[in-house]
Design a protein around this motif. Sequence first.
Motif, mmCIF file in Angstrom:
data_model
loop_
_atom_site.group_PDB
_atom_site.id
_atom_site.type_symbol
_atom_site.label_atom_id
_atom_site.label_comp_id
_atom_site.label_asym_id
_atom_site.label_seq_id
_atom_site.Cartn_x
_atom_site.Cartn_y
_atom_site.Cartn_z
ATOM 1 N N ARG A 4 107.299 153.062 -51.453
ATOM 2 C CA ARG A 4 106.125 153.895 -50.661
ATOM 3 C C ARG A 4 104.745 153.822 -51.401
ATOM 4 O O ARG A 4 103.744 153.751 -50.819
ATOM 5 C CB ARG A 4 106.489 155.316 -50.670
ATOM 6 C CG ARG A 4 107.589 155.645 -49.288
ATOM 7 C CD ARG A 4 107.737 156.931 -49.292
ATOM 8 N NE ARG A 4 109.222 157.125 -48.677
ATOM 9 C CZ ARG A 4 109.726 158.128 -48.380
ATOM 10 N NH1 ARG A 4 109.841 159.029 -49.463
ATOM 11 N NH2 ARG A 4 110.878 158.191 -47.755
ATOM 12 N N GLU A 7 103.339 150.401 -50.448
ATOM 13 C CA GLU A 7 102.682 150.708 -49.244
ATOM 14 C C GLU A 7 101.259 151.301 -49.292
ATOM 15 O O GLU A 7 100.410 151.069 -48.890
ATOM 16 C CB GLU A 7 103.667 151.487 -48.186
ATOM 17 C CG GLU A 7 104.711 151.114 -47.748
ATOM 18 C CD GLU A 7 105.862 151.946 -47.067
ATOM 19 O OE1 GLU A 7 105.318 152.863 -46.723
ATOM 20 O OE2 GLU A 7 106.890 151.477 -46.775
ATOM 21 N N GLN A 14 102.456 148.870 -43.980
ATOM 22 C CA GLN A 14 103.415 150.061 -43.377
ATOM 23 C C GLN A 14 104.209 149.529 -42.454
ATOM 24 O O GLN A 14 103.803 148.715 -41.471
ATOM 25 C CB GLN A 14 102.166 150.936 -42.724
ATOM 26 C CG GLN A 14 101.194 151.590 -43.699
ATOM 27 C CD GLN A 14 101.982 152.775 -44.720
ATOM 28 O OE1 GLN A 14 102.869 153.478 -44.066
ATOM 29 N NE2 GLN A 14 101.404 152.856 -45.888
ATOM 30 N N PRO A 15 105.547 149.892 -42.403
ATOM 31 C CA PRO A 15 106.542 149.289 -41.417
ATOM 32 C C PRO A 15 106.399 150.104 -40.292
ATOM 33 O O PRO A 15 105.960 151.064 -40.083
ATOM 34 C CB PRO A 15 107.892 149.824 -42.026
ATOM 35 C CG PRO A 15 107.420 150.836 -42.959
ATOM 36 C CD PRO A 15 106.155 150.649 -43.517
ATOM 37 N N ASP A 16 107.098 149.527 -39.134
ATOM 38 C CA ASP A 16 106.988 150.115 -37.736
ATOM 39 C C ASP A 16 108.065 151.431 -38.240
ATOM 40 O O ASP A 16 108.813 151.363 -38.956
ATOM 41 C CB ASP A 16 107.688 149.155 -36.745
ATOM 42 C CG ASP A 16 106.763 148.211 -36.247
ATOM 43 O OD1 ASP A 16 105.460 148.215 -36.256
ATOM 44 O OD2 ASP A 16 107.246 147.052 -36.009
ATOM 45 N N ARG A 17 108.224 152.503 -37.414
ATOM 46 C CA ARG A 17 109.150 153.432 -37.220
ATOM 47 C C ARG A 17 110.007 153.367 -36.036
ATOM 48 O O ARG A 17 109.969 153.061 -35.034
ATOM 49 C CB ARG A 17 108.312 154.739 -37.324
ATOM 50 C CG ARG A 17 107.408 155.006 -38.365
ATOM 51 C CD ARG A 17 108.178 155.475 -39.456
ATOM 52 N NE ARG A 17 107.220 155.913 -40.540
ATOM 53 C CZ ARG A 17 107.366 156.577 -41.609
ATOM 54 N NH1 ARG A 17 108.510 157.177 -41.572
ATOM 55 N NH2 ARG A 17 106.627 156.674 -42.513
ATOM 56 N N TYR A 22 112.587 156.777 -39.047
ATOM 57 C CA TYR A 22 113.077 156.012 -40.149
ATOM 58 C C TYR A 22 111.801 154.676 -40.105
ATOM 59 O O TYR A 22 111.707 154.279 -39.096
ATOM 60 C CB TYR A 22 114.453 155.570 -40.096
ATOM 61 C CG TYR A 22 115.478 156.785 -40.122
ATOM 62 C CD1 TYR A 22 115.566 157.337 -41.482
ATOM 63 C CD2 TYR A 22 115.912 157.156 -39.200
ATOM 64 C CE1 TYR A 22 116.559 158.170 -41.665
ATOM 65 C CE2 TYR A 22 116.901 158.223 -39.330
ATOM 66 C CZ TYR A 22 116.911 159.013 -40.599
ATOM 67 O OH TYR A 22 117.897 159.999 -40.860
ATOM 68 N N ARG A 23 111.593 154.354 -41.521
ATOM 69 C CA ARG A 23 111.023 153.013 -41.550
ATOM 70 C C ARG A 23 111.804 152.027 -41.213
ATOM 71 O O ARG A 23 113.025 151.923 -41.472
ATOM 72 C CB ARG A 23 110.585 152.915 -42.889
ATOM 73 C CG ARG A 23 109.526 153.947 -43.370
ATOM 74 C CD ARG A 23 109.341 153.696 -44.884
ATOM 75 N NE ARG A 23 108.218 154.268 -45.418
ATOM 76 C CZ ARG A 23 107.826 155.640 -45.734
ATOM 77 N NH1 ARG A 23 108.874 156.383 -45.428
ATOM 78 N NH2 ARG A 23 106.872 156.067 -46.090
ATOM 79 N N ASP A 24 111.260 151.061 -40.447
ATOM 80 C CA ASP A 24 111.979 149.891 -39.991
ATOM 81 C C ASP A 24 111.260 148.772 -40.474
ATOM 82 O O ASP A 24 110.199 148.164 -39.976
ATOM 83 C CB ASP A 24 112.088 149.879 -38.556
ATOM 84 C CG ASP A 24 112.989 148.695 -37.920
ATOM 85 O OD1 ASP A 24 113.733 148.020 -38.685
ATOM 86 O OD2 ASP A 24 112.755 148.367 -36.835
ATOM 87 N N TYR A 25 111.719 147.938 -41.637
ATOM 88 C CA TYR A 25 111.179 146.997 -42.278
ATOM 89 C C TYR A 25 111.591 145.622 -41.710
ATOM 90 O O TYR A 25 112.643 145.386 -41.428
ATOM 91 C CB TYR A 25 111.455 146.712 -43.774
ATOM 92 C CG TYR A 25 110.718 148.051 -44.545
ATOM 93 C CD1 TYR A 25 109.746 147.892 -45.086
ATOM 94 C CD2 TYR A 25 111.362 149.082 -44.753
ATOM 95 C CE1 TYR A 25 109.113 148.939 -45.682
ATOM 96 C CE2 TYR A 25 110.987 150.198 -45.640
ATOM 97 C CZ TYR A 25 109.730 150.112 -45.810
ATOM 98 O OH TYR A 25 109.140 151.247 -46.534
#
Length: 138
Positions: A4, A7, A14-17, A22-25
């Motif tokens: 984080r 980021e 910043q990842p998608d959610r 939840y963060r989706d890397y």
Amino acid sequence: MKVRYYERVGLLAQPDRTASGYRDYAEDAAARLLFIARARRMGLSCEQVTTLLPVWSSTSCGATQERVIRLVEDKQAEVADRIAELQQLAAQLDDVRARLEAESPPSACRADLSCCVPESTGGPVAIELSRRPTGSPA
């Protein structure tokens, strides 16, 4: 690892959610994070890593390697300077300790406390204490 934080400082996008938040890397984020972690373990600052990222993401491994070598050389020079400063400080502390041990303490402290903290024989040693900015990783 402080994902984080990376980021927040812009080293990692910043990842998608997911729908549940939840963060989706993406796959490339893992490779980038590994690169960042390795560079940080070598002692490179986040700013230095930032300068490496555009070179690293190019297709020229040679250019990246050359840039890393220059950063490592810079870091080695910083370490050598720091070691010299610390050795000078250690010598001054040895001198102060020896002078304190050579004299019997007075019955009461002097107003200027020179009985407890005598004047050092060397000039001041500028020691930069490394402070982490608020919110930076340990």
